[in-house]
Design a protein around this motif. Structure first.
Motif, PDB file in Angstrom:
ATOM      1  N   GLY A 220       0.797  -1.229   0.000  1.00 55.71           N
ATOM      2  CA  GLY A 220       0.000   0.000   0.000  1.00 55.71           C
ATOM      3  C   GLY A 220       0.819   1.264   0.000  1.00 55.71           C
ATOM      4  O   GLY A 220       0.311   2.343   0.323  1.00 55.71           O
ATOM      5  N   GLY A 221       2.077   1.163  -0.382  1.00 52.46           N
ATOM      6  CA  GLY A 221       2.938   2.333  -0.380  1.00 52.46           C
ATOM      7  C   GLY A 221       2.561   3.355  -1.430  1.00 52.46           C
ATOM      8  O   GLY A 221       1.982   3.029  -2.463  1.00 52.46           O
ATOM      9  N   LYS A 222       2.890   4.606  -1.140  1.00 46.54           N
ATOM     10  CA  LYS A 222       2.619   5.681  -2.092  1.00 46.54           C
ATOM     11  C   LYS A 222       3.718   6.722  -1.987  1.00 46.54           C
ATOM     12  O   LYS A 222       4.485   6.758  -1.016  1.00 46.54           O
ATOM     13  N   THR A 223       3.803   7.563  -3.003  1.00 41.28           N
ATOM     14  CA  THR A 223       4.818   8.602  -2.999  1.00 41.28           C
ATOM     15  C   THR A 223       4.378   9.778  -2.140  1.00 41.28           C
ATOM     16  O   THR A 223       3.215   9.841  -1.699  1.00 41.28           O
ATOM     17  N   TYR A 366      11.042   7.776   7.535  1.00 37.36           N
ATOM     18  CA  TYR A 366      11.836   6.697   8.118  1.00 37.36           C
ATOM     19  C   TYR A 366      12.313   5.811   6.964  1.00 37.36           C
ATOM     20  O   TYR A 366      11.510   5.113   6.338  1.00 37.36           O
ATOM     21  N   ILE A 367      13.614   5.829   6.672  1.00 34.53           N
ATOM     22  CA  ILE A 367      14.165   5.151   5.491  1.00 34.53           C
ATOM     23  C   ILE A 367      14.521   3.715   5.840  1.00 34.53           C
ATOM     24  O   ILE A 367      15.372   3.469   6.706  1.00 34.53           O
ATOM     25  N   ILE A 392       6.611   9.400   8.869  1.00 40.35           N
ATOM     26  CA  ILE A 392       6.526   9.732  10.295  1.00 40.35           C
ATOM     27  C   ILE A 392       5.589  10.931  10.418  1.00 40.35           C
ATOM     28  O   ILE A 392       5.802  11.976   9.798  1.00 40.35           O
ATOM     29  N   GLU A 393       4.548  10.769  11.214  1.00 36.64           N
ATOM     30  CA  GLU A 393       3.596  11.844  11.456  1.00 36.64           C
ATOM     31  C   GLU A 393       3.327  11.929  12.955  1.00 36.64           C
ATOM     32  O   GLU A 393       2.881  10.958  13.574  1.00 36.64           O
ATOM     33  N   ARG A 394       3.647  13.088  13.501  1.00 35.31           N
ATOM     34  CA  ARG A 394       3.460  13.309  14.945  1.00 35.31           C
ATOM     35  C   ARG A 394       4.088  12.192  15.771  1.00 35.31           C
ATOM     36  O   ARG A 394       3.445  11.573  16.628  1.00 35.31           O
ATOM     37  N   ASP A 395       5.334  11.928  15.488  1.00 31.05           N
ATOM     38  CA  ASP A 395       6.176  10.963  16.216  1.00 31.05           C
ATOM     39  C   ASP A 395       5.880   9.497  15.886  1.00 31.05           C
ATOM     40  O   ASP A 395       6.590   8.608  16.386  1.00 31.05           O
ATOM     41  N   GLN A 396       4.857   9.224  15.083  1.00 28.22           N
ATOM     42  CA  GLN A 396       4.454   7.838  14.850  1.00 28.22           C
ATOM     43  C   GLN A 396       4.733   7.411  13.402  1.00 28.22           C
ATOM     44  O   GLN A 396       4.642   8.218  12.471  1.00 28.22           O
ATOM     45  N   PHE A 399       2.023   5.470   7.168  1.00 27.47           N
ATOM     46  CA  PHE A 399       1.853   4.698   5.935  1.00 27.47           C
ATOM     47  C   PHE A 399       3.182   4.450   5.221  1.00 27.47           C
ATOM     48  O   PHE A 399       4.139   5.219   5.370  1.00 27.47           O
ATOM     49  N   PRO A 400       3.247   3.377   4.415  1.00 26.68           N
ATOM     50  CA  PRO A 400       4.467   3.074   3.655  1.00 26.68           C
ATOM     51  C   PRO A 400       4.677   4.047   2.503  1.00 26.68           C
ATOM     52  O   PRO A 400       3.717   4.543   1.911  1.00 26.68           O
ATOM     53  N   VAL A 401       5.946   4.313   2.208  1.00 24.19           N
ATOM     54  CA  VAL A 401       6.321   5.252   1.150  1.00 24.19           C
ATOM     55  C   VAL A 401       7.255   4.558   0.173  1.00 24.19           C
ATOM     56  O   VAL A 401       8.177   3.842   0.578  1.00 24.19           O
TER      57      VAL A 401
END
Length: 445
Positions: A220-223, A366-367, A392-396, A399-401
């Protein structure tokens, strides 16, 4: 095996003495086992051994080298004469030299007898266990390309005309798996491996679950949008950049003017929280050994200490050219002459947990994987690499990138480190924890 290798080495040195040369005999015996299974069935079973001798001779500054996989006395004499012939046609170089015998070798426990004694059937079962663990992790694991077990053992003997004689043995074992997860007509790959010095340290369940986790979390990754945002590199990604950095601290590159760090000994080249060592005495790394490819005793070399460049890495010839001492970093096989290389190249551990590394990041990346490292420039440090990971959104982690590029300069980002994780991990002969950077350039949509 030691006696067989030593007999061949003595033949070579005697031949050199009678012909008025000095030189070196590098002898090796290695054995490897590789087992791969698929759907519980054995796909590959390969056991191989090789023995060889590399002979380096020096006469009047002229060096010659020849090798053979036959270490019989007659062949060793022929190889020595061949090396002499090559030396005759070589250019003289006063820097051609051999290490002396004044070596004190560190004591290491790098041989686990259980590896060779462990039944083959049990090794096959380890490979099958990895696959079962991966499949049970998540029903979306639909394909196991291969899962496997491997082990490797080596015996080395180095003898030279300066009465140096060094013999050592080491072995290690490992597990690996390659698989795929599928959902909604999408397929994502996952891979994991583990190399250990001791058989008892292998954990097939952990390897299978790690590979499955990597595949499933990529579904489900997206750019994402282009920009400059804070980034955290997973430890395995950091070791890839350590590999890029290593060329800049090896004396061969420095002496040829192919290192951006050539004139920076004693200067700050990274942020103060970074310490980088090359340590062949750390037995957790697969390059641990008491001596290098010339018989020089190995040691822990602190290359960067709290951001300050301390030392370059040398073999005997490069050290002679630079007016230094060898750091025990000659790398070779019996088929090649020594070159400067790293051993266990490590970024020191930090103090921050994964959660603490993410703390305070409102939007970040997060790479977890990079592609195309071979295109990075080891001299300038410039890189532009495909990347994948997690937002990473608000420390969490959210979704996959995928489908993005990260770009920058290695020597610049070494100055941009904000925090170093406490999750140091070895990947073969390189080790690093996760690292947080102030920002990296992201090219997305």
């Amino acid at each position: 095996m030691e006696a067989n290798l030593r007999n061949a080495g003595e033949v070579a040195l005697e031949c050199m003495r009678t012909r008025g040369m000095m030189g070196e005999a590098f002898l090796m015996h290695a054995r490897e086992l590789n087992i791969e299974t698929k759907e519980g069935c054995i796909e590959t079973f390969k056991e191989a051994e090789q023995t060889g001798i590399g002979i380096r001779v020096i006469r009047d500054g002229r060096m010659g080298f020849a090798y053979s996989t036959d270490i019989s006395a007659q062949t060793v004499k022929e190889v020595t004469r061949k090396a002499e012939e090559i030396a005759y046609h070589s250019s003289a170089d006063t820097n051609n030299c051999l290490p002396d015998s004044n070596q004190v070798y560190p004591k290491m426990n790098i041989v686990d007898p259980d590896i060779s004694l462990f039944p083959v059937g049990a090794k096959i079962e380890l490979a099958r266990t990895i696959e079962r663990a991966a499949r049970s992790y998540d029903p979306r694991i639909t394909l196991i390309d291969s899962s496997g077990y491997n082990d490797y053992e080596i015996s080395l003997l180095i003898m030279n005309s300066h009465n140096l004689s060094a013999f050592g043995q080491a072995n290690y074992c490992g597990l690996h798996i390659s698989l795929a997860a599928a959902a909604d007509d999408e397929i994502q790959n996952g891979f994991a491996y583990s190399l250990k010095r001791n058989l008892s340290a292998l954990d097939p369940n952990a390897v299978g679950e790690e590979a499955a986790m990597r595949a499933v979390r990529s579904l489900g990754g997206k750019t994402i949008a282009s920009g400059q945002i804070p980034c955290i590199m997973e430890s395995q990604v950091v070791t890839r950049f350590l590999g890029l950095l290593s060329a800049s601290v090896e004396a061969d590159s420095v002496l040829k003017g192919k290192s951006r760090l050539a004139d920076k000994i004693g200067q700050m080249v990274a942020c103060p929280m970074l310490t980088i060592v090359d340590d062949a005495t750390n037995i957790e790394g697969m390059a641990a050994f008491p001596f290098d490819g010339e018989g020089v005793a190995t040691a822990k070399n602190t290359v960067v200490d709290k951001g300050i460049l301390q030392v370059f890495l040398y073999d005997t010839v490069s050290a002679n050219k630079a007016g230094r001492k060898s750091t025990g970093n000659a790398s070779r096989s019996f088929r090649t002459l020594p070159v400067v290389g790293t051993t266990n190249f490590m970024l020191g551990n930090g103090i921050y947990s994964p959660e603490e590394l993410r703390s305070g990041i409102d939007i970040g990346f997060y790479i977890t994987d990079i592609m195309g490292m071979h295109t990075a420039n080891p001299i300038t440090g410039d890189f532009s690499l495909g990347a994948a990971g997690l937002m990473i959104e608000r420390d969490q982690l959210t979704f996959p990138v995928r489908g993005i590029t990260i770009a920058g300069n290695l020597f610049n980002i070494l100055q941009e480190v904000e925090a170093v994780g406490s999750d140091l991990r070895f990947f073969g002969a390189k080790a690093a924890p996760s690292v947080r950077f102030k920002s990296l350039n992201i090219a997305g949509y």
